[in-house]
Design an enzyme around this catalytic site. Sequence first.
Site, mmCIF file in Angstrom:
data_model
loop_
_atom_site.group_PDB
_atom_site.id
_atom_site.type_symbol
_atom_site.label_atom_id
_atom_site.label_comp_id
_atom_site.label_asym_id
_atom_site.label_seq_id
_atom_site.Cartn_x
_atom_site.Cartn_y
_atom_site.Cartn_z
ATOM 1 C CD GLU A 53 -2.666 1.166 2.579
ATOM 2 O OE1 GLU A 53 -2.837 2.255 3.146
ATOM 3 O OE2 GLU A 53 -3.129 0.098 3.011
ATOM 4 C CG ASP A 77 15.978 -13.049 9.715
ATOM 5 O OD1 ASP A 77 17.025 -12.439 10.051
ATOM 6 O OD2 ASP A 77 15.361 -12.796 8.669
#
Length: 137
Positions: A53, A77
């Site tokens: 977006e 991670d």
Amino acid sequence: GMSAALQVAQAILETGWGQSVPVDKYDGKFSYNLFGIKGEGTNGSVTSNTWEEYNGVAFRIDAEFRAYNNVKESWQDHKDLLLLRERYAPFRKVMYDSTQGAWELKRCGYATDSLYAVKLINLIERYGLKELDEVTI
């Protein structure tokens, strides 16, 4: 010190309740990426179609997502990204609180979705995920 409720809500939102992770559109390589993190992981990357977006308008794009050898690497991670990257320093000040943490993730640019924080908070509240923050090991 990071909210477990927030971490679980992110994994739920990013995978649609574990139903999908980025998979390479060219060769089908599975990413094990539970958090929609872009870039290169321990097992390279995958090219996958996603929604982004910008200025209130959603676009479908191809993006490179981190690939891992297993789910454990994805969790590690994600933790390292939020705890070590300078861009998430404001998040670390409120990471123990799922609501404040959700808003700070959005402000730090974790996702382009303007409703990202609202979606995370709704998941946490609807499914009672705050209970995860009360568990001690």
